[in-house]
Each structure stands twice: as C-alpha cells, then as structure tokens.
Design a protein around this motif. Sequence first.
Motif, PDB file in Angstrom:
ATOM      1  N   THR A  12       0.862  -1.171   0.000  1.00  0.00           N
ATOM      2  CA  THR A  12       0.000   0.000   0.000  1.00  0.00           C
ATOM      3  C   THR A  12       0.901   1.224   0.000  1.00  0.00           C
ATOM      4  O   THR A  12       2.056   1.167   0.419  1.00  0.00           O
ATOM      5  CB  THR A  12      -0.943   0.053   1.216  1.00  0.00           C
ATOM      6  OG1 THR A  12      -0.162   0.198   2.406  1.00  0.00           O
ATOM      7  CG2 THR A  12      -1.798  -1.209   1.305  1.00  0.00           C
ATOM      8  N   GLN A  32      -2.414  -7.461   5.468  1.00  0.00           N
ATOM      9  CA  GLN A  32      -1.606  -6.246   5.433  1.00  0.00           C
ATOM     10  C   GLN A  32      -0.797  -6.136   6.717  1.00  0.00           C
ATOM     11  O   GLN A  32      -1.304  -6.398   7.805  1.00  0.00           O
ATOM     12  CB  GLN A  32      -2.536  -5.049   5.297  1.00  0.00           C
ATOM     13  CG  GLN A  32      -1.856  -3.729   5.164  1.00  0.00           C
ATOM     14  CD  GLN A  32      -2.867  -2.628   4.918  1.00  0.00           C
ATOM     15  OE1 GLN A  32      -3.853  -2.811   4.220  1.00  0.00           O
ATOM     16  NE2 GLN A  32      -2.632  -1.483   5.515  1.00  0.00           N
ATOM     17  N   ARG A  56      -4.370  -3.891  -9.140  1.00  0.00           N
ATOM     18  CA  ARG A  56      -5.112  -3.649  -7.901  1.00  0.00           C
ATOM     19  C   ARG A  56      -5.731  -4.956  -7.430  1.00  0.00           C
ATOM     20  O   ARG A  56      -6.180  -5.769  -8.237  1.00  0.00           O
ATOM     21  CB  ARG A  56      -6.199  -2.603  -8.127  1.00  0.00           C
ATOM     22  CG  ARG A  56      -5.664  -1.241  -8.545  1.00  0.00           C
ATOM     23  CD  ARG A  56      -4.791  -0.596  -7.524  1.00  0.00           C
ATOM     24  NE  ARG A  56      -5.592  -0.183  -6.385  1.00  0.00           N
ATOM     25  CZ  ARG A  56      -5.098   0.204  -5.224  1.00  0.00           C
ATOM     26  NH1 ARG A  56      -3.815   0.255  -5.040  1.00  0.00           N
ATOM     27  NH2 ARG A  56      -5.876   0.553  -4.242  1.00  0.00           N
ATOM     28  N   ALA A  57      -5.735  -5.154  -6.121  1.00  0.00           N
ATOM     29  CA  ALA A  57      -6.310  -6.360  -5.518  1.00  0.00           C
ATOM     30  C   ALA A  57      -6.800  -6.002  -4.124  1.00  0.00           C
ATOM     31  O   ALA A  57      -6.671  -4.860  -3.678  1.00  0.00           O
ATOM     32  CB  ALA A  57      -5.270  -7.473  -5.462  1.00  0.00           C
ATOM     33  N   ARG A  58      -7.356  -6.987  -3.435  1.00  0.00           N
ATOM     34  CA  ARG A  58      -7.829  -6.804  -2.052  1.00  0.00           C
ATOM     35  C   ARG A  58      -7.323  -7.940  -1.182  1.00  0.00           C
ATOM     36  O   ARG A  58      -7.250  -9.079  -1.634  1.00  0.00           O
ATOM     37  CB  ARG A  58      -9.359  -6.770  -1.999  1.00  0.00           C
ATOM     38  CG  ARG A  58      -9.947  -5.522  -2.621  1.00  0.00           C
ATOM     39  CD  ARG A  58     -11.455  -5.475  -2.412  1.00  0.00           C
ATOM     40  NE  ARG A  58     -12.031  -4.315  -3.053  1.00  0.00           N
ATOM     41  CZ  ARG A  58     -12.233  -3.151  -2.460  1.00  0.00           C
ATOM     42  NH1 ARG A  58     -11.922  -2.988  -1.205  1.00  0.00           N
ATOM     43  NH2 ARG A  58     -12.767  -2.149  -3.125  1.00  0.00           N
ATOM     44  N   THR A  59      -7.024  -7.593   0.069  1.00  0.00           N
ATOM     45  CA  THR A  59      -6.655  -8.619   1.040  1.00  0.00           C
ATOM     46  C   THR A  59      -7.893  -9.448   1.379  1.00  0.00           C
ATOM     47  O   THR A  59      -9.007  -9.118   0.974  1.00  0.00           O
ATOM     48  CB  THR A  59      -6.110  -8.001   2.345  1.00  0.00           C
ATOM     49  OG1 THR A  59      -7.178  -7.279   2.984  1.00  0.00           O
ATOM     50  CG2 THR A  59      -4.923  -7.091   2.098  1.00  0.00           C
ATOM     51  N   GLY A  62     -10.482  -7.358   2.728  1.00  0.00           N
ATOM     52  CA  GLY A  62     -11.060  -6.339   1.861  1.00  0.00           C
ATOM     53  C   GLY A  62     -10.231  -5.087   1.682  1.00  0.00           C
ATOM     54  O   GLY A  62     -10.663  -4.148   1.011  1.00  0.00           O
ATOM     55  N   GLU A  63      -9.030  -5.028   2.264  1.00  0.00           N
ATOM     56  CA  GLU A  63      -8.182  -3.842   2.108  1.00  0.00           C
ATOM     57  C   GLU A  63      -7.577  -3.818   0.703  1.00  0.00           C
ATOM     58  O   GLU A  63      -7.097  -4.836   0.206  1.00  0.00           O
ATOM     59  CB  GLU A  63      -7.057  -3.847   3.146  1.00  0.00           C
ATOM     60  CG  GLU A  63      -7.535  -3.802   4.583  1.00  0.00           C
ATOM     61  CD  GLU A  63      -8.238  -2.510   4.930  1.00  0.00           C
ATOM     62  OE1 GLU A  63      -7.828  -1.441   4.418  1.00  0.00           O
ATOM     63  OE2 GLU A  63      -9.199  -2.563   5.709  1.00  0.00           O
ATOM     64  N   ARG A  64      -7.577  -2.640   0.066  1.00  0.00           N
ATOM     65  CA  ARG A  64      -7.018  -2.494  -1.277  1.00  0.00           C
ATOM     66  C   ARG A  64      -5.496  -2.418  -1.214  1.00  0.00           C
ATOM     67  O   ARG A  64      -4.930  -1.815  -0.314  1.00  0.00           O
ATOM     68  CB  ARG A  64      -7.544  -1.233  -1.934  1.00  0.00           C
ATOM     69  CG  ARG A  64      -9.027  -1.238  -2.056  1.00  0.00           C
ATOM     70  CD  ARG A  64      -9.519  -0.030  -2.777  1.00  0.00           C
ATOM     71  NE  ARG A  64     -10.304  -0.586  -3.863  1.00  0.00           N
ATOM     72  CZ  ARG A  64     -10.392  -0.106  -5.070  1.00  0.00           C
ATOM     73  NH1 ARG A  64      -9.777   0.981  -5.381  1.00  0.00           N
ATOM     74  NH2 ARG A  64     -11.113  -0.702  -5.986  1.00  0.00           N
ATOM     75  N   TYR A  65      -4.861  -3.033  -2.232  1.00  0.00           N
ATOM     76  CA  TYR A  65      -3.413  -2.957  -2.352  1.00  0.00           C
ATOM     77  C   TYR A  65      -3.015  -3.157  -3.808  1.00  0.00           C
ATOM     78  O   TYR A  65      -3.846  -3.505  -4.647  1.00  0.00           O
ATOM     79  CB  TYR A  65      -2.718  -3.976  -1.451  1.00  0.00           C
ATOM     80  CG  TYR A  65      -2.863  -5.432  -1.868  1.00  0.00           C
ATOM     81  CD1 TYR A  65      -1.875  -6.057  -2.615  1.00  0.00           C
ATOM     82  CD2 TYR A  65      -3.970  -6.190  -1.492  1.00  0.00           C
ATOM     83  CE1 TYR A  65      -1.984  -7.385  -2.989  1.00  0.00           C
ATOM     84  CE2 TYR A  65      -4.075  -7.524  -1.853  1.00  0.00           C
ATOM     85  CZ  TYR A  65      -3.082  -8.116  -2.599  1.00  0.00           C
ATOM     86  OH  TYR A  65      -3.196  -9.428  -2.961  1.00  0.00           O
ATOM     87  N   THR A  66      -1.734  -2.926  -4.110  1.00  0.00           N
ATOM     88  CA  THR A  66      -1.180  -3.151  -5.436  1.00  0.00           C
ATOM     89  C   THR A  66      -0.293  -4.388  -5.365  1.00  0.00           C
ATOM     90  O   THR A  66       0.543  -4.499  -4.471  1.00  0.00           O
ATOM     91  CB  THR A  66      -0.349  -1.941  -5.900  1.00  0.00           C
ATOM     92  OG1 THR A  66      -1.175  -0.776  -5.853  1.00  0.00           O
ATOM     93  CG2 THR A  66       0.185  -2.136  -7.304  1.00  0.00           C
TER      94      THR A  66
END
Length: 92
Positions: A12, A32, A56-59, A62-66
């Motif tokens: 992130t 994360q 882009r993806a999600r943990t 539901g947290e967004r990350y690259t």
Amino acid sequence: METIDADAVGYTGDAVGPRTVVVRLPDGRRVQSEPLTEPLSRRLAVHIAASGPGRRARTDDGERYTTTGSGLVLEVLAGTARHAVVTVVRAR
C-alpha cells in the motif's frame, strides 16, 4: 505471536515509498502488515521496481493494495487470531 516466513505479494502507498506490505501467510491468507520502518520500505521499493507494474487487488479482509512480483520472503511476527496483526521483522 510467532515468527514465521511470509511471501510479499503487494503493498500500500507509493511504489517508491510503500507504507505497508501485503503478505501471504503459510495458511494462504493475504494480510496487510503494520506500517513499515524506513529501511524495510526502501527494501520493498527495490523489489517493486524490479517486479514491474502491479494490479489492484484486495486482502482477505477487503483492504485495497497493489500486487508485486514474487520472490521477496519476509520474516514476520504474526498473531494467531483470525484478524492477524503482522509486523515485518526483516527481509530475507
């Protein structure tokens, strides 16, 4: 908490100064980390630059990350609860 090895799968923040890293734990969960120290952020930035552009993806929470390429193994302190707190100790 126990010390385990985990694969870095994303980050992130900015690619040249990532704030946190997303790791895949041995049980397959993607979580994360706590905020990175400056030396660990620099080490992750080198890995990100070598990996090329991510997506882009999600943990699992539901947290967004690259995403980032594989190959960076981190030693982390991980809680054993469902919502694990993960603190990166060092890069291997």
